[in-house]
Design a protein around this motif. Structure first.
Motif, PDB file in Angstrom:
ATOM      1  N   THR A  64       0.855  -1.188   0.000  1.00 27.80           N
ATOM      2  CA  THR A  64       0.000   0.000   0.000  1.00 27.80           C
ATOM      3  C   THR A  64       0.884   1.228   0.000  1.00 27.80           C
ATOM      4  O   THR A  64       2.011   1.209   0.481  1.00 27.80           O
ATOM      5  CB  THR A  64      -0.931   0.050   1.237  1.00 27.80           C
ATOM      6  OG1 THR A  64      -0.127   0.067   2.406  1.00 27.80           O
ATOM      7  CG2 THR A  64      -1.886  -1.101   1.264  1.00 27.80           C
ATOM      8  N   GLN A  65       0.345   2.274  -0.557  1.00 20.79           N
ATOM      9  CA  GLN A  65       1.005   3.564  -0.517  1.00 20.79           C
ATOM     10  C   GLN A  65      -0.026   4.586  -0.067  1.00 20.79           C
ATOM     11  O   GLN A  65      -1.162   4.588  -0.550  1.00 20.79           O
ATOM     12  CB  GLN A  65       1.554   3.943  -1.892  1.00 20.79           C
ATOM     13  CG  GLN A  65       2.279   5.256  -1.902  1.00 20.79           C
ATOM     14  CD  GLN A  65       2.820   5.613  -3.270  1.00 20.79           C
ATOM     15  OE1 GLN A  65       2.612   4.898  -4.237  1.00 20.79           O
ATOM     16  NE2 GLN A  65       3.493   6.737  -3.342  1.00 20.79           N
ATOM     17  N   GLY A 111      -1.678  16.219  -8.290  1.00 25.70           N
ATOM     18  CA  GLY A 111      -1.217  15.180  -7.374  1.00 25.70           C
ATOM     19  C   GLY A 111      -1.782  13.818  -7.723  1.00 25.70           C
ATOM     20  O   GLY A 111      -1.080  12.803  -7.670  1.00 25.70           O
ATOM     21  N   THR A 112      -3.048  13.784  -8.096  1.00 24.77           N
ATOM     22  CA  THR A 112      -3.682  12.532  -8.498  1.00 24.77           C
ATOM     23  C   THR A 112      -2.990  11.962  -9.726  1.00 24.77           C
ATOM     24  O   THR A 112      -2.692  10.767  -9.788  1.00 24.77           O
ATOM     25  CB  THR A 112      -5.179  12.762  -8.788  1.00 24.77           C
ATOM     26  OG1 THR A 112      -5.795  13.282  -7.621  1.00 24.77           O
ATOM     27  CG2 THR A 112      -5.869  11.484  -9.199  1.00 24.77           C
ATOM     28  N   LYS A 118       2.943   7.113 -11.293  1.00 25.38           N
ATOM     29  CA  LYS A 118       3.872   6.247 -10.550  1.00 25.38           C
ATOM     30  C   LYS A 118       3.284   4.847 -10.379  1.00 25.38           C
ATOM     31  O   LYS A 118       3.990   3.848 -10.488  1.00 25.38           O
ATOM     32  CB  LYS A 118       4.184   6.849  -9.191  1.00 25.38           C
ATOM     33  CG  LYS A 118       5.104   8.030  -9.246  1.00 25.38           C
ATOM     34  CD  LYS A 118       5.395   8.550  -7.854  1.00 25.38           C
ATOM     35  CE  LYS A 118       6.282   9.764  -7.917  1.00 25.38           C
ATOM     36  NZ  LYS A 118       6.560  10.300  -6.571  1.00 25.38           N
ATOM     37  N   ALA A 119       1.990   4.775 -10.101  1.00 24.77           N
ATOM     38  CA  ALA A 119       1.350   3.473  -9.889  1.00 24.77           C
ATOM     39  C   ALA A 119       1.264   2.675 -11.172  1.00 24.77           C
ATOM     40  O   ALA A 119       1.247   1.446 -11.147  1.00 24.77           O
ATOM     41  CB  ALA A 119      -0.041   3.670  -9.307  1.00 24.77           C
ATOM     42  N   ASN A 120       1.207   3.353 -12.290  1.00 24.09           N
ATOM     43  CA  ASN A 120       1.119   2.663 -13.573  1.00 24.09           C
ATOM     44  C   ASN A 120       2.381   1.843 -13.850  1.00 24.09           C
ATOM     45  O   ASN A 120       2.343   0.885 -14.618  1.00 24.09           O
ATOM     46  CB  ASN A 120       0.884   3.672 -14.694  1.00 24.09           C
ATOM     47  CG  ASN A 120       0.290   3.040 -15.915  1.00 24.09           C
ATOM     48  OD1 ASN A 120      -0.431   2.046 -15.827  1.00 24.09           O
ATOM     49  ND2 ASN A 120       0.578   3.612 -17.062  1.00 24.09           N
ATOM     50  N   GLN A 121       3.485   2.207 -13.222  1.00 22.69           N
ATOM     51  CA  GLN A 121       4.750   1.502 -13.434  1.00 22.69           C
ATOM     52  C   GLN A 121       4.881   0.259 -12.551  1.00 22.69           C
ATOM     53  O   GLN A 121       5.859  -0.466 -12.671  1.00 22.69           O
ATOM     54  CB  GLN A 121       5.917   2.452 -13.153  1.00 22.69           C
ATOM     55  CG  GLN A 121       5.915   3.694 -14.008  1.00 22.69           C
ATOM     56  CD  GLN A 121       5.961   3.401 -15.486  1.00 22.69           C
ATOM     57  OE1 GLN A 121       6.688   2.518 -15.931  1.00 22.69           O
ATOM     58  NE2 GLN A 121       5.180   4.134 -16.272  1.00 22.69           N
ATOM     59  N   GLN A 128      -2.504   0.794 -19.807  1.00 19.40           N
ATOM     60  CA  GLN A 128      -2.930   1.906 -18.964  1.00 19.40           C
ATOM     61  C   GLN A 128      -4.062   1.463 -18.050  1.00 19.40           C
ATOM     62  O   GLN A 128      -4.845   0.594 -18.395  1.00 19.40           O
ATOM     63  CB  GLN A 128      -3.409   3.079 -19.831  1.00 19.40           C
ATOM     64  CG  GLN A 128      -2.334   3.671 -20.699  1.00 19.40           C
ATOM     65  CD  GLN A 128      -1.239   4.333 -19.888  1.00 19.40           C
ATOM     66  OE1 GLN A 128      -1.508   5.021 -18.921  1.00 19.40           O
ATOM     67  NE2 GLN A 128       0.005   4.101 -20.275  1.00 19.40           N
ATOM     68  N   GLY A 129      -4.163   2.107 -16.909  1.00 20.85           N
ATOM     69  CA  GLY A 129      -5.251   1.829 -15.987  1.00 20.85           C
ATOM     70  C   GLY A 129      -6.519   2.549 -16.417  1.00 20.85           C
ATOM     71  O   GLY A 129      -6.561   3.231 -17.444  1.00 20.85           O
TER      72      GLY A 129
END
Length: 166
Positions: A64-65, A111-112, A118-121, A128-129
């Protein structure tokens, strides 16, 4: 007066920022559906969760982040907008508060996007999400803020023109 049309737009803008806290913003799942274990990531205003799902539908949390700056910005923007609603006697103060709301909401959107990129990596960067409803709520809030500012300025011009006639 609280029954003005700009009050409705400002209330919708504040409500959209509050609703952003409760809806998911982004998700991504592994493109390999035939694998025994699939990876899945979902982000809301508070956390980015990275999970692994077995073929038996057993979930395992891989990490989690904390994405609390998004939630903090959304809460701050909603509070500023609600405070702006109560300043109906001073229209120029409302315009300034609404400008601050726009800056904070733009910061929340940036920010989103940073967290999403970053999460896509995390896994399968070529795929892509999916943006969910929580991503679009700040945009709705900014549009309503724009409309509220337009009607506030219209009221201010009407008052100034009435003062010239007297």
């Amino acid at each position: 007066m609280l029954q003005r049309v700009q009050t409705i737009f400002m209330t919708i803008a504040a409500l959209a920022m509050v609703l952003m806290l409760f809806f998911p913003i982004w998700e991504k799942s592994d493109s390999n559906y035939e694998a025994e274990k699939r990876e899945y990531a979902i982000m809301d205003a508070f956390y980015l969760k990275y999970k692994q799902i077995d073929s038996d539908a057993q979930e395992a949390l891989l990490g989690t982040q904390i994405t609390f700056p998004i939630a903090g910005g959304a809460i701050l923007a909603a509070l500023i907008m609600l405070f702006s609603v109560t300043r109906y006697k001073n229209r120029m103060t409302q315009v300034k508060l609404n400008a601050l709301f726009s800056l904070i909401t733009a910061g929340v959107l940036v920010g989103t996007y940073v967290y999403i990129s970053k999460a896509n990596q995390l896994f399968d960067p070529q795929v892509q999400g999916t943006f969910l409803i929580g991503f679009y709520l700040p945009i709705v809030a900014m549009l309503n803020n724009f409309l509220a500012n337009r009607f506030i300025r219209k009221d201010e011009q009407l008052v100034r023109s009435a003062d010239r006639i007297r």
